[in-house]
Every structure is written in C-alpha cells, then in structure tokens.
Write a protein that holds these residues in place. Sequence first.
Motif, PDB file in Angstrom:
ATOM      1  N   GLN A 195       0.804  -1.221   0.000  1.00 16.37           N
ATOM      2  CA  GLN A 195       0.000   0.000   0.000  1.00 16.37           C
ATOM      3  C   GLN A 195       0.840   1.276   0.000  1.00 16.37           C
ATOM      4  O   GLN A 195       0.373   2.329  -0.454  1.00 16.37           O
ATOM      5  N   SER A 196       2.079   1.205   0.522  1.00 16.30           N
ATOM      6  CA  SER A 196       2.850   2.429   0.762  1.00 16.30           C
ATOM      7  C   SER A 196       4.044   2.620  -0.159  1.00 16.30           C
ATOM      8  O   SER A 196       4.485   3.758  -0.351  1.00 16.30           O
ATOM      9  N   VAL A 197       4.579   1.534  -0.696  1.00 16.04           N
ATOM     10  CA  VAL A 197       5.839   1.603  -1.429  1.00 16.04           C
ATOM     11  C   VAL A 197       5.574   1.414  -2.923  1.00 16.04           C
ATOM     12  O   VAL A 197       4.851   0.486  -3.313  1.00 16.04           O
ATOM     13  N   PRO A 198       6.164   2.251  -3.784  1.00 15.70           N
ATOM     14  CA  PRO A 198       6.006   2.072  -5.233  1.00 15.70           C
ATOM     15  C   PRO A 198       6.556   0.732  -5.697  1.00 15.70           C
ATOM     16  O   PRO A 198       7.456   0.159  -5.058  1.00 15.70           O
ATOM     17  N   LEU A 199       6.042   0.255  -6.789  1.00 18.19           N
ATOM     18  CA  LEU A 199       6.426  -1.064  -7.300  1.00 18.19           C
ATOM     19  C   LEU A 199       7.929  -1.164  -7.532  1.00 18.19           C
ATOM     20  O   LEU A 199       8.540  -2.208  -7.266  1.00 18.19           O
ATOM     21  N   SER A 200       8.543  -0.107  -8.010  1.00 15.67           N
ATOM     22  CA  SER A 200       9.976  -0.138  -8.317  1.00 15.67           C
ATOM     23  C   SER A 200      10.853  -0.248  -7.072  1.00 15.67           C
ATOM     24  O   SER A 200      12.030  -0.584  -7.174  1.00 15.67           O
ATOM     25  N   GLU A 201      10.294   0.012  -5.882  1.00 19.15           N
ATOM     26  CA  GLU A 201      11.074  -0.017  -4.648  1.00 19.15           C
ATOM     27  C   GLU A 201      10.679  -1.167  -3.729  1.00 19.15           C
ATOM     28  O   GLU A 201      11.263  -1.322  -2.653  1.00 19.15           O
ATOM     29  N   ARG A 202       9.721  -1.969  -4.124  1.00 20.61           N
ATOM     30  CA  ARG A 202       9.171  -2.958  -3.194  1.00 20.61           C
ATOM     31  C   ARG A 202      10.144  -4.078  -2.849  1.00 20.61           C
ATOM     32  O   ARG A 202      10.160  -4.561  -1.717  1.00 20.61           O
ATOM     33  N   SER A 203      10.961  -4.504  -3.817  1.00 16.03           N
ATOM     34  CA  SER A 203      11.906  -5.584  -3.510  1.00 16.03           C
ATOM     35  C   SER A 203      12.916  -5.143  -2.467  1.00 16.03           C
ATOM     36  O   SER A 203      13.240  -5.892  -1.531  1.00 16.03           O
ATOM     37  N   ARG A 204      13.414  -3.924  -2.587  1.00 13.79           N
ATOM     38  CA  ARG A 204      14.359  -3.404  -1.591  1.00 13.79           C
ATOM     39  C   ARG A 204      13.685  -3.210  -0.246  1.00 13.79           C
ATOM     40  O   ARG A 204      14.266  -3.512   0.807  1.00 13.79           O
TER      41      ARG A 204
END
Length: 250
Positions: A195-204
């Motif tokens: 809900q809070s983190v953009p898709l491009s940053e979710r793995s990190r």
Amino acid sequence: LTVASCSSEPDSVTQSHVDGVEEQESSDHLEERRVNAEIEEATTSSSPSGYYVQLASDTMQSTIEQASEQWENLPSRYQAVIAMSLAFVVCNMDKVNISIAIIPMAAEFGWKPTTAGFIQSAFFYGYLFAQLPGGWLASKYGGKKLLPFGVLLWSLATAVVPLLAGNVEALSFSRVLVGMGEGISPSAAADVIAQSVPLSERSRATSLVFGGLNLGTIFGLTLAPFLIDGLGWQYVFVIFGLVGALWCLW
C-alpha cells in the motif's frame, strides 16, 4: 518666610532619605551580582566535570532534536519501512530469547529435557496457525492496524513469562500467544509495503523489512546471556517485552 522655610525643610529631608534608599538598593544589587558571579566561578573551577556533563547533555539534546527533524522530513514510505524493520528486529529477539533463558529456567524449576523442549516448541503452534488468519485480517483491516496489534500481543506475552514460569501450561500458552502475534505480522508488513511503497522499490523495501529478523536473532542471542548473568533470566523477558511495547507507543 518662616512658614516657607519650615515647609521646604521636610521636603529636603525626604529627598535625602529617598536618595539614600536608592543608593543602598543599588549597592545591594551590585553585591548580589558579585556573589553570584563568585559562586558560578567557584563552581566551574572546582567541578570541571559539571561543565562536561552539561556540555554532553546539551549535545545529546541537540542531536535528538536534529534526528527528530530529519525523521519528520523523511518520506512516509521510508518511515514505514524503517519502523517495520525495527519491529521485526524485536520480533526475533522475543522469539529466540527463550532458547538461552531455558537453561537457567530448567535448572531452577527442575524441568526434564522433554518439558523444556515442549515449552520451546509451543511458539511454533501459534506461529503456524496464525499464518492464514493473518493474511485475511491484513486484507480486511489493513496492515497498519494489524502490525501494531501483533507487536503488542507478542510483547505482552513475552513480558509476563516471569509471572507464569512456575506453571508449565500457562508458560506454554504465553509462548503460543507470542507465536500468534509474530505469525500475523509478516502478512501485515506485506500489506503495508504493497500500500505504501512504489512497485519499483518494493523488492528493496521487503529485503530491509524482513532483514530485521536476522538482526533480531543476532541481538537476541547476544544480549540474552549478558542480561541473565547480570540481572537474571526474568529480565530477559521483561526488557525485551518492554522494547516491543515502546515500539507500539512510538
């Protein structure tokens, strides 16, 4: 003329009296300032440690204020990731603490190895059966609400261990509750990340959050022996539980 002379004489006497009072007050004020300056100088010269204590206090306060300001300026998604990572540090601290504390506890209460093994395994019953309900609760109520509940549940269940240690059944149930609190938390964290983190940053973000588990294992297994040696096994559970409760307040 006589009347005028007589009437002016009291005025001059009154003025002289007022001037004298003002001079006395000024003198007293100067004397007070001089005494205060001497006291301050004597304190500084005779107790240099007091100066350094004050300096350290001021520095710490300034550092805390700067850190608080920097924290407020962080994007909300970074705040969420850091907070969840710290929660999972506490998570595994409370998971592994009994692995160390069970040694003096078994010696104190005369537990057999089978009893000690049952108590340690009780955690995983709660952890196992909380997985699916945790996912459903996270979807229904949101991870932001569920995660603090999970942290509070396992922290309270950890803190009461010294009160329940004399009763194997009650102690085992408290460990089941620890497992339940920790079992619902991964689903809650995953929901917050989604809900809070953009898709491009979710793995990190996922790596940082769940990396807190390994750090918690290291901290728990390292700190617990020192607490047991210095304070007693009871304080391992009290202190670790208090840390989780403080996280909830934060």
